[in-house]
Design a protein around this motif. Sequence first.
Motif, PDB file in Angstrom:
ATOM      1  N   TRP A 168      -0.109  65.163 -41.336  1.00  0.00           N
ATOM      2  CA  TRP A 168      -0.700  66.488 -41.323  1.00  0.00           C
ATOM      3  C   TRP A 168      -0.663  67.171 -42.687  1.00  0.00           C
ATOM      4  CZ3 TRP A 168      -2.012  70.245 -37.220  1.00  0.00           C
ATOM      5  CH2 TRP A 168      -2.362  69.599 -36.031  1.00  0.00           C
ATOM      6  N   THR A 198     -10.872  80.126 -37.714  1.00  0.00           N
ATOM      7  CA  THR A 198      -9.931  79.007 -37.777  1.00  0.00           C
ATOM      8  C   THR A 198      -8.748  79.398 -38.669  1.00  0.00           C
ATOM      9  OG1 THR A 198     -10.966  78.042 -39.733  1.00  0.00           O
ATOM     10  CG2 THR A 198     -11.870  77.379 -37.582  1.00  0.00           C
ATOM     11  N   SER A 206     -11.122  67.450 -37.325  1.00  0.00           N
ATOM     12  CA  SER A 206     -12.042  67.433 -38.475  1.00  0.00           C
ATOM     13  C   SER A 206     -13.496  67.553 -38.033  1.00  0.00           C
ATOM     14  CB  SER A 206     -11.849  66.144 -39.280  1.00  0.00           C
ATOM     15  OG  SER A 206     -10.523  66.070 -39.775  1.00  0.00           O
ATOM     16  N   ASN A 264      -2.470  66.772 -45.261  1.00  0.00           N
ATOM     17  CA  ASN A 264      -3.796  67.151 -45.762  1.00  0.00           C
ATOM     18  C   ASN A 264      -4.378  68.337 -45.001  1.00  0.00           C
ATOM     19  OD1 ASN A 264      -4.171  65.700 -43.374  1.00  0.00           O
ATOM     20  ND2 ASN A 264      -6.154  64.878 -44.015  1.00  0.00           N
ATOM     21  N   ARG A 265      -3.685  68.757 -43.941  1.00  0.00           N
ATOM     22  CA  ARG A 265      -4.122  69.920 -43.175  1.00  0.00           C
ATOM     23  C   ARG A 265      -3.397  71.200 -43.611  1.00  0.00           C
ATOM     24  NH1 ARG A 265      -6.501  69.200 -38.070  1.00  0.00           N
ATOM     25  NH2 ARG A 265      -7.052  67.044 -37.569  1.00  0.00           N
ATOM     26  N   ARG A 266      -2.391  71.056 -44.446  1.00  0.00           N
ATOM     27  CA  ARG A 266      -1.619  72.222 -44.878  1.00  0.00           C
ATOM     28  C   ARG A 266      -2.475  73.104 -45.786  1.00  0.00           C
ATOM     29  NH1 ARG A 266       2.020  72.345 -48.987  1.00  0.00           N
ATOM     30  NH2 ARG A 266       2.224  70.081 -49.006  1.00  0.00           N
ATOM     31  N   ASN A 305     -16.468  75.556 -36.559  1.00  0.00           N
ATOM     32  CA  ASN A 305     -16.128  76.142 -37.863  1.00  0.00           C
ATOM     33  C   ASN A 305     -17.170  77.148 -38.333  1.00  0.00           C
ATOM     34  OD1 ASN A 305     -14.642  76.419 -40.339  1.00  0.00           O
ATOM     35  ND2 ASN A 305     -16.174  75.120 -41.313  1.00  0.00           N
ATOM     36  N   TYR A 337      -1.654  75.804 -41.048  1.00  0.00           N
ATOM     37  CA  TYR A 337      -2.213  74.455 -40.999  1.00  0.00           C
ATOM     38  C   TYR A 337      -3.548  74.519 -40.258  1.00  0.00           C
ATOM     39  CZ  TYR A 337       2.084  72.050 -42.480  1.00  0.00           C
ATOM     40  OH  TYR A 337       3.158  71.594 -43.194  1.00  0.00           O
ATOM     41  N   GLU A 338      -4.485  73.685 -40.670  1.00  0.00           N
ATOM     42  CA  GLU A 338      -5.738  73.616 -39.925  1.00  0.00           C
ATOM     43  C   GLU A 338      -5.539  72.669 -38.740  1.00  0.00           C
ATOM     44  OE1 GLU A 338      -8.349  74.592 -38.222  1.00  0.00           O
ATOM     45  OE2 GLU A 338      -8.699  75.519 -40.182  1.00  0.00           O
ATOM     46  N   VAL A 339      -5.414  73.246 -37.558  1.00  0.00           N
ATOM     47  CA  VAL A 339      -5.047  72.466 -36.371  1.00  0.00           C
ATOM     48  C   VAL A 339      -6.258  71.897 -35.647  1.00  0.00           C
ATOM     49  CG1 VAL A 339      -2.961  73.848 -36.048  1.00  0.00           C
ATOM     50  CG2 VAL A 339      -5.053  74.495 -34.840  1.00  0.00           C
ATOM     51  N   THR A 370      -7.917  78.055 -41.411  1.00  0.00           N
ATOM     52  CA  THR A 370      -8.423  78.049 -42.785  1.00  0.00           C
ATOM     53  C   THR A 370      -9.055  79.395 -43.123  1.00  0.00           C
ATOM     54  OG1 THR A 370      -8.866  75.667 -42.669  1.00  0.00           O
ATOM     55  CG2 THR A 370      -9.990  76.910 -44.400  1.00  0.00           C
TER      56      THR A 370
END
Length: 245
Positions: free
Chosen positions: A42, A212, A199, A44-46, A207, A194-196, A214
């Motif tokens: 995770w 979100t 993708s 890369n989602r931070r 999105n 975090y983007e939960v 982000t």
Amino acid sequence: MLPIITEFTILTLVIFFSLSLRYLIVSFLLYWLLWIRRPKSWENRRLQDINRRKNKISTEIKWSILSCLIFSPLVALTMKIIETGHTKVYFDPLEYGWLYLPLSLFIYLFLHDTYFYWTHFWLHKPKMYRRFHKVHHESINPTPWTSFCFDPFESIIQAIIIPILLLIIPIHISMVVLLLILMTLFGVINHTGYEVYPSSWMLGFWNQYWITPTHHTLHHHKFNCNYGLYFRFWDKLMKTDVMNN
């Protein structure tokens, strides 16, 4: 009169402990999973530098518990008014037809989002921000603990809109429960840091139109954009929408 006051006090206390416990459990689990355990898959989602975050968790918890204390009597009063039949909450799902169930939920979400956007925008005016909204933005890098971290005045503003709508617009009791669940989910998820969302969702419809983590994390970083709660509609219309693609 005394038994009524006692009953209302007990109900308020039950709601307070329920809200506080839910906040503590959900926030702790998400914080432990994402910020303490920190699964490598995770990373890369931070959405922020986890090591530079100032430790404000104890302050966030204090303000959040106070928010729960402010929410509780309003929730208790709303429940009592619903019992008396003086709201537009109904219990027969066929009273307005099956199609009205999801439609009423969307109406409530849109009106709540509209109210949230404009009150949130107002709270970012310099005088209002310094007096009432700065408490929430002390958390520049939000975590799940940030979700209920409000000044008491802001807590009241946050709490009054749904009871008012219940007096005006018909909604089935099941949709009220679902609405409250969605309010909590969006409040917590938007502050995870975090983007939960998957993708595929971030590349598509979700999105483009829904808030979100982000989107909301950028609000905490930039302060002058992304004021919505559920939808990006008002941000896009008012040109306050910012998103890193």
